[in-house]
Each structure stands twice: as C-alpha cells, then as structure tokens.
Design an enzyme around this catalytic site. Structure first.
Site, PDB file in Angstrom:
ATOM      1  N   CYS A  98      29.486  42.965  45.991  1.00 27.02           N
ATOM      2  CA  CYS A  98      28.702  44.203  45.899  1.00 27.02           C
ATOM      3  C   CYS A  98      28.510  45.016  47.171  1.00 27.02           C
ATOM      4  O   CYS A  98      28.529  46.243  47.100  1.00 27.02           O
ATOM      5  CB  CYS A  98      27.356  43.892  45.268  1.00 27.02           C
ATOM      6  SG  CYS A  98      27.549  43.387  43.555  1.00 27.02           S
ATOM      7  N   GLU A 103      19.432  44.878  39.305  1.00 22.51           N
ATOM      8  CA  GLU A 103      19.178  43.473  39.615  1.00 22.51           C
ATOM      9  C   GLU A 103      19.323  43.240  41.117  1.00 22.51           C
ATOM     10  O   GLU A 103      20.296  43.674  41.715  1.00 22.51           O
ATOM     11  CB  GLU A 103      20.158  42.587  38.832  1.00 22.51           C
ATOM     12  CG  GLU A 103      19.913  41.115  39.004  1.00 22.51           C
ATOM     13  CD  GLU A 103      18.440  40.760  38.803  1.00 22.51           C
ATOM     14  OE1 GLU A 103      17.895  41.007  37.720  1.00 22.51           O
ATOM     15  OE2 GLU A 103      17.820  40.244  39.761  1.00 22.51           O
ATOM     16  N   LYS A 135      18.851  50.892  44.160  1.00 12.79           N
ATOM     17  CA  LYS A 135      19.723  49.714  44.180  1.00 12.79           C
ATOM     18  C   LYS A 135      20.826  49.877  45.235  1.00 12.79           C
ATOM     19  O   LYS A 135      21.060  48.984  46.055  1.00 12.79           O
ATOM     20  CB  LYS A 135      20.332  49.495  42.790  1.00 12.79           C
ATOM     21  CG  LYS A 135      21.376  48.406  42.716  1.00 12.79           C
ATOM     22  CD  LYS A 135      20.828  47.033  43.063  1.00 12.79           C
ATOM     23  CE  LYS A 135      21.946  46.062  43.355  1.00 12.79           C
ATOM     24  NZ  LYS A 135      21.499  44.737  43.757  1.00 12.79           N
TER      25      LYS A 135
HETATM   26  N1  LIG Z   1      27.079  39.493  41.374  1.00 13.58           N
HETATM   27  C1  LIG Z   1      25.871  39.759  41.800  1.00 13.58           C
HETATM   28  O1  LIG Z   1      25.253  38.966  42.498  1.00 13.58           O
HETATM   29  C2  LIG Z   1      25.183  41.018  41.441  1.00 13.58           C
HETATM   30  C3  LIG Z   1      25.837  42.014  40.716  1.00 13.58           C
HETATM   31  N2  LIG Z   1      25.179  43.164  40.370  1.00 13.58           N
HETATM   32  C4  LIG Z   1      25.835  44.174  39.530  1.00 13.58           C
HETATM   33  O2  LIG Z   1      25.846  43.690  38.188  1.00 13.58           O
HETATM   34  C5  LIG Z   1      27.028  44.114  37.500  1.00 13.58           C
HETATM   35  C6  LIG Z   1      27.764  42.922  36.938  1.00 13.58           C
HETATM   36  O3  LIG Z   1      28.163  42.101  38.008  1.00 13.58           O
HETATM   37  P1  LIG Z   1      28.685  40.617  37.783  1.00 13.58           P
HETATM   38  O4  LIG Z   1      27.804  39.940  36.793  1.00 13.58           O
HETATM   39  O5  LIG Z   1      28.840  40.035  39.131  1.00 13.58           O
HETATM   40  O6  LIG Z   1      30.104  40.908  37.113  1.00 13.58           O
HETATM   41  P2  LIG Z   1      31.090  39.883  36.369  1.00 13.58           P
HETATM   42  O7  LIG Z   1      32.444  40.424  36.529  1.00 13.58           O
HETATM   43  O8  LIG Z   1      30.773  38.484  36.791  1.00 13.58           O
HETATM   44  O9  LIG Z   1      30.638  39.993  34.828  1.00 13.58           O
HETATM   45  C7  LIG Z   1      30.852  41.122  34.033  1.00 13.58           C
HETATM   46  C8  LIG Z   1      31.259  40.660  32.646  1.00 13.58           C
HETATM   47  O10 LIG Z   1      31.277  41.789  31.773  1.00 13.58           O
HETATM   48  C9  LIG Z   1      32.285  41.577  30.794  1.00 13.58           C
HETATM   49  N3  LIG Z   1      32.648  42.851  30.161  1.00 13.58           N
HETATM   50  C10 LIG Z   1      33.209  43.948  30.723  1.00 13.58           C
HETATM   51  N4  LIG Z   1      33.337  44.927  29.830  1.00 13.58           N
HETATM   52  C11 LIG Z   1      32.835  44.452  28.648  1.00 13.58           C
HETATM   53  C12 LIG Z   1      32.678  45.008  27.352  1.00 13.58           C
HETATM   54  N5  LIG Z   1      33.044  46.252  27.088  1.00 13.58           N
HETATM   55  N6  LIG Z   1      32.143  44.232  26.401  1.00 13.58           N
HETATM   56  C13 LIG Z   1      31.756  42.965  26.656  1.00 13.58           C
HETATM   57  N7  LIG Z   1      31.869  42.388  27.875  1.00 13.58           N
HETATM   58  C14 LIG Z   1      32.399  43.130  28.855  1.00 13.58           C
HETATM   59  C15 LIG Z   1      33.421  40.961  31.588  1.00 13.58           C
HETATM   60  O11 LIG Z   1      34.296  40.257  30.735  1.00 13.58           O
HETATM   61  C16 LIG Z   1      32.648  40.038  32.557  1.00 13.58           C
HETATM   62  O12 LIG Z   1      32.536  38.710  32.053  1.00 13.58           O
HETATM   63  C17 LIG Z   1      27.829  44.936  38.516  1.00 13.58           C
HETATM   64  O13 LIG Z   1      27.502  46.282  38.355  1.00 13.58           O
HETATM   65  C18 LIG Z   1      27.282  44.446  39.851  1.00 13.58           C
HETATM   66  O14 LIG Z   1      27.367  45.446  40.846  1.00 13.58           O
HETATM   67  C19 LIG Z   1      23.888  43.377  40.720  1.00 13.58           C
HETATM   68  C20 LIG Z   1      23.185  42.425  41.429  1.00 13.58           C
HETATM   69  C21 LIG Z   1      23.769  41.176  41.837  1.00 13.58           C
HETATM   70  O1  LIG Z   2      23.915  43.613  44.396  1.00 15.57           O
HETATM   71  C1  LIG Z   2      24.267  42.485  44.645  1.00 15.57           C
HETATM   72  O2  LIG Z   2      25.314  41.972  44.284  1.00 15.57           O
HETATM   73  C2  LIG Z   2      23.431  41.606  45.524  1.00 15.57           C
HETATM   74  O3  LIG Z   2      24.025  41.677  46.854  1.00 15.57           O
HETATM   75  C3  LIG Z   2      23.403  40.833  47.819  1.00 15.57           C
HETATM   76  O4  LIG Z   2      23.467  39.479  47.401  1.00 15.57           O
HETATM   77  P1  LIG Z   2      24.772  38.569  47.623  1.00 15.57           P
HETATM   78  O5  LIG Z   2      25.932  39.440  47.940  1.00 15.57           O
HETATM   79  O6  LIG Z   2      24.849  37.677  46.459  1.00 15.57           O
HETATM   80  O7  LIG Z   2      24.429  37.650  48.868  1.00 15.57           O
HETATM   81  P2  LIG Z   2      23.753  37.933  50.295  1.00 15.57           P
HETATM   82  O8  LIG Z   2      22.852  36.809  50.589  1.00 15.57           O
HETATM   83  O9  LIG Z   2      23.159  39.277  50.372  1.00 15.57           O
HETATM   84  O10 LIG Z   2      24.970  37.827  51.282  1.00 15.57           O
HETATM   85  C4  LIG Z   2      25.993  38.808  51.318  1.00 15.57           C
HETATM   86  C5  LIG Z   2      26.948  38.521  52.458  1.00 15.57           C
HETATM   87  O11 LIG Z   2      26.323  38.792  53.715  1.00 15.57           O
HETATM   88  C6  LIG Z   2      26.464  37.675  54.563  1.00 15.57           C
HETATM   89  N1  LIG Z   2      25.283  37.603  55.459  1.00 15.57           N
HETATM   90  C7  LIG Z   2      24.035  37.673  54.932  1.00 15.57           C
HETATM   91  C8  LIG Z   2      22.935  37.622  55.762  1.00 15.57           C
HETATM   92  C9  LIG Z   2      23.107  37.513  57.142  1.00 15.57           C
HETATM   93  O12 LIG Z   2      22.138  37.468  57.952  1.00 15.57           O
HETATM   94  N2  LIG Z   2      24.358  37.454  57.636  1.00 15.57           N
HETATM   95  C10 LIG Z   2      25.466  37.503  56.822  1.00 15.57           C
HETATM   96  O13 LIG Z   2      26.599  37.451  57.312  1.00 15.57           O
HETATM   97  C11 LIG Z   2      26.564  36.488  53.619  1.00 15.57           C
HETATM   98  O14 LIG Z   2      27.171  35.386  54.243  1.00 15.57           O
HETATM   99  C12 LIG Z   2      27.408  37.072  52.514  1.00 15.57           C
HETATM  100  O15 LIG Z   2      28.770  37.021  52.852  1.00 15.57           O
HETATM  101  C13 LIG Z   2      21.929  41.210  47.944  1.00 15.57           C
HETATM  102  O16 LIG Z   2      21.293  40.309  48.862  1.00 15.57           O
HETATM  103  C14 LIG Z   2      21.233  41.142  46.594  1.00 15.57           C
HETATM  104  O17 LIG Z   2      19.881  41.587  46.718  1.00 15.57           O
HETATM  105  C15 LIG Z   2      21.981  42.031  45.595  1.00 15.57           C
HETATM  106  O18 LIG Z   2      21.391  41.940  44.315  1.00 15.57           O
END
Ligand SMILES: NC(=O)C1=CN([C@@H]2O[C@H](COP(=O)(O)OP(=O)(O)OC[C@H]3O[C@@H](n4cnc5c(N)ncnc54)[C@H](O)[C@@H]3O)[C@@H](O)[C@H]2O)C=CC1
Ligand SMILES: O=C(O)[C@H]1O[C@H](OP(=O)(O)OP(=O)(O)OC[C@H]2O[C@@H](n3ccc(=O)[nH]c3=O)[C@H](O)[C@@H]2O)[C@H](O)[C@@H](O)[C@@H]1O
Length: 463
Positions: free
Chosen positions: A277, A162, A221
C-alpha cells in the site's frame, strides 16, 4: 436501522481479518465473505487453521470461534450481495499498469465491477461500504453506477477505510486507534453512518469512532499512509548522513522521538519500506494532485518514493562494493523475504529489488524466510520482468533451513526483521561461511558487537 446481514466482497488481507473480527464481536450479525478466487475461499474454509490463506498472529483463534457460527466464506457472490443489508467492498485497488495514469493512478476496475454486480443483483435497499483504499471522490462514481440502474433500489455509500497493519492485523482490529466512517451529510446518509457505527460500537469505544463527510474519509486514508511512509523515508534519508558523519541513526531516532510532537514510532531506519500500500497510495496521491494541477504538492509526495527506491538500491550497492565489486558466482544468503515480520506477504518487499540488483551481477541468492514459499519468491522476481524466468530460477533459491542458507555464503543480508534471526547460533553460522564473512543488517536487529567479536564484518544501515 439494525444490521443483521453483512456481505464483504474480497477475502484478502483486509476483507478476511476485518470480517472475522466483526463477526466475532457481533454474533447476531451474519457475515459472509465472498471472493471470485475459489482456492482462497477453500483455504478460508479449511479445517486445518494452519492452511488459512493469510498468516496473522491470533487470526486462527478468531476464525475458529466465528466460522460457521455467523462467519461464512463463499464464492456465491450474487447470493451474498442479495441477502445483505450492508455490502463491504474490500477488493484490490492496485496501481494501473496500462493506459492513462499508468504506473501512478489506482486501477479501479475491480471496484467498478463490484458496483455493477451489486446494481445487477440487488432487489432491496443497501448500504455500500468502501473498505478498499480509494482515490478521493470514488464514492461519487460508485453512486453514479448504482443510481443509474433504474430498478428502484436505494443505496447509501459510506467510506470506512482500514488502518490495520499486516503482522498486527488482529491486534489493530481489536483495539483500533480510530475507526473512520464517512458518509453523506443528509438524513439518509447520517442513518447509514449510524448503522455502521453500531456495528463497531460493540467493541470500539465511542470516542474512537470518528464520523466525517465522504471526501474527508477517503482522503484521510491516503494521507495517513503518506505520512507514515514519509517518516520512514525521512529517517532513511538521515541514515546515509549518519553513516558518513559518525552519527548513529538509532541514537538520532531516539533523541528526536522523545519530543512528544514527533513521537517515537515509525522511526526505524531500514532497507526501505515495502508492502502493498505505501507506494501505491502515495503514487495515487501524486496522480490526484497532478490531475488537479497541483504540481508542487505532487512533487513533494513523490520524493518519499524516490527516497525509498534509492534506499533499496543503496543497500544492494553497498553489498556489491563491499564484496570487492564482484559478486558474480558468489553465494549471498538472505534472511527474510517478507516485507515485514509476522506476515507471509511479500508485495513490494525490499528483498525483491535487492535480489534483482544482485542477480544482475550474477550472484546466487539463497533465501530463508519462515513464512514465504519458494513459489512466491520466484513469482515476485519474475514479476519484475528483468530477465528470463529460467535465469531467475538459476540464481534464486529458497532454503528451508537458515543454517543451510548461510552455509558457504560470502555474505548474509538481513531483509526482514523476523525475531528468530536474533536467536540463531551465530558462531555456528560464522564457522560455516567463507571468509571474510560479511553481515549486512538491513533492519538493524542483530547484536552487532557480538557478531564482530565472533569475527564477522558487519554493515548496519545508519551506522
Ligand atoms: N493489505 C493491507 O494491509 C491493507 C490494504 N488496504 C486496502 O484494502 C484493499 C484490499 O487489499 P488486500 O486485502 O490487501 O487485497 P487482496 O488482493 O489480498 O484481496 C482482494 C481480494 O478481492 C478479490 N476480488 C477482486 N475483485 C473481485 C470481485 N469482483 N468479486 C469478488 N472478489 C473480488 C480478489 O480475488 C482478492 O482475493 C486495497 O484497496 C488496499 O489498498 C487497506 C488497509 C490495509
Ligand atoms: O493501507 C495499508 O495497507 C496499511 O499500510 C501500513 O501497514 P503495513 O504496510 O501492513 O505495515 P507497516 O507496519 O506500516 O510497514 C510498512 C513498511 O514500512 C517499513 N517500516 C515501518 C516502520 C519503520 O519505522 N521503518 C520501516 O522501515 C516496514 O518494514 C514495512 O516494510 C499502515 O501502517 C497501515 O496503517 C495501513 O492500513
């Protein structure tokens, strides 16, 4: 193969919004998002959409449309797995805090638990989709667990990382730059890839759906996040050089960003990147590189983290130094605690580390953030384990009104780029502060000329 029933394990920042959009765009597919965390599921099911566990602009409308039509949130993990043809794994993959790879490698225990649970429960063939961010070659481990249960169920593993960013999750999901799907390049693997392509193609143009082998998808990713974070560290490194040479980092960023090969995005100097992340994924990349003996590759990427830590530390040090090297007993107001605007997520937010350093010097920190709760701020600081929790409580306070937070402060530090900070009555804030009144703009968002005319002493990163 036509998918009619999807289960997603993990109702977090990724699982919730991603499945809400898939359900909204595919009314004929039943989508059930499951989680062990009962409170989180209850919040997803709350009648009052303001109580959803995640704040994302536009998310409430998507949930309102799809929930209880074909989108369901439940704690019945087994039931949802069994009923689904396609199971997304969207659980957390934090940095390991113990054992081999501590502080670097991704902790895959939640992923493995999911694989074992699927293996235990499933009685019909399934496509398993890695939505979580995983080290390259994780699919092999998942496959091995699933294939060794010996109950005759057949699995295909896909990688579908994602790329949404928090604060713009719905917008990013509605119009993704690309959707990436990796799978085995066998007849069965290609069929599984096509089944997932069909789910996305109800709203994503075909040319934006990329299909690759499994390992390219998994590694893309980590690479995408490493490149993005590297740009922030690069501009932050230059911000200090700007400060000592008289160059202006915004002008430099603008000048280089006009080069179409460099591009204008992600060049905003800041107090350091945060979020759940960037750091975790780069550390993971460093660990993987080291584990293959690629030490130069590992060192190269590690520098992105080193620079980011330095930038947070440098900002805090600048505050201390400017306030005559003594901030003990002084009130410093923080505008913002979230790691970026338009989210209530605080994971790895720069604010936490800056506060920690200032509290070490016994300053009192009064924080105003429009979306982060006092409890969250406290737990973020306690998590660092720098000092006793009672002490943190004494030095950190969350204030619900920005003017109140800034009242009688020696300095204001902007830690998050919330738009509302720009609209404040800065004359009123100035009148109620101790003099000289300092502003440290860690996000470069305020009208600095106006602030100086009012009488503030202003420090901006990169100027
Ligand atoms: N936060 C973000 O913006 C992004 C995160 N990711 C990736 O996506 C993944 C998830 O990230 P988040 O959604 O931020 O994490 P999160 O911590 O918000 O959500 C994960 C959820 O999974 C649940 N969980 C864990 N083990 C479980 C199990 N065995 N059965 C059922 N539920 C279970 C937890 O209770 C929690 O609610 C990570 O690998 C992260 O690196 C990728 C892109 C964007
Ligand atoms: O794997 C993930 O979790 C995600 O991580 C980032 O998304 P996110 O961390 O939600 O937000 P960003 O907009 O990337 O910002 C990350 C950090 O960098 C900082 N940032 C970003 C851009 C910039 O020019 N300067 C800067 O300081 C932001 O303030 C923030 O603290 C990536 O942008 C997503 O594509 C990815 O899916």
């Amino acid at each position: 193969m036509k998918i009619t029933n999807i289960c997603c394990i993990g109702a977090g920042y990724v699982g919730g919004p991603t499945m809400a959009v898939i359900a909204q765009k595919n009314p004929n597919i039943k989508v059930t998002v499951v989680d062990l965390n009962e409170a989180r599921i209850a919040a997803w099911n709350h009648d009052d959409l303001e109580q959803l566990p995640i704040y994302e602009p536009g998310l409430d409308a998507v949930v309102a449309e799809a929930r209880n039509r074909n989108l369901f949130f439940s704690t019945d993990v087994d039931g949802a797995i069994e009923a689904a043809e396609m199971v997304f794994i969207s659980v957390n993959t934090p940095t390991k805090t113990y054992g081999k790879g501590k502080g670097m490698a991704a902790d895959l225990k939640y992923i493995e638990l999911c694989a074992r649970q699927i293996a235990r429960v499933a009685t019909t063939d399934k496509i398993i989709v890695e939505k979580s961010t995983l080290p390259v070659r994780t699919a092999q481990a998942i496959k091995s667990i699933l294939d060794n249960t010996g109950n005759g169920v057949k699995y295909q593993i896909l990688s579908n990382p994602e790329f949404l960013a928090e604060g713009t999750a719905v917008q990013d999901l509605m119009a993704p730059d690309r959707v990436l799907i990796g799978g085995e390049q066998t007849e069965e693997g290609l069929k599984a890839i096509q089944a997932l392509v069909d789910v996305y193609s109800t709203w994503v143009p075909d040319e934006n759906i990329l299909t690759t082998n499994l390992w390219s998808s998994e590694l893309s990713k980590l690479t995408a996040n490493a490149f993005l974070a590297q740009r922030v560290s690069s501009i932050n490194a230059l911000s200090e050089l700007c400060e000592v040479t008289g160059a202006d980092v915004n002008e430099v960023a603008n000048a280089i960003g006009k080069d179409s090969r460099i591009g204008p995005k992600f060049l905003k100097a800041s107090v350091g990147f945060g979020g759940s992340c960037f750091q975790k994924d780069i550390l993971n990349l460093v660990y993987i590189s080291k584990s293959y003996g690629l030490n130069e590759v590992a060192d190269y990427w590690e520098q992105v983290i080193i620079m980011n830590d330095y930038q947070k530390h440098r900002f805090a040090s600048k505050i201390i130094q400017t306030l005559y090297n003594t901030i003990s007993g002084k009130k410093i107001a923080f505008l913002g605690w979230a790691f970026k605007k338009d989210t209530n997520d605080t994971r790895e937010s720069a604010a936490i580390y800056v506060a920690d350093q200032l509290i070490d010097e016994q300053a009192t920190i009064a924080v105003y953030d429009p979306k982060v709760t006092a409890q969250q701020m406290e737990s973020d600081l306690n998590y660092l384990g720098t000092r006793a929790e009672e002490e943190n409580e004494r030095f950190l306070m969350s204030i619900k009104d920005p003017y109140e937070a800034c009242k009688d402060a020696h300095a204001i530090a902007v830690l998050t780029e919330w738009d509302e900070f720009k609209t404040y009555d800065w004359q009123k804030i100035y009148d109620n502060m101790l003099k000289p009144a300092f502003v440290f703009d860690g996000r470069g968002i305020l009208d600095h000329q106006k602030l100086e005319t009012i009488g503030f002493q202003v420090y901006v990163i990169g100027k």
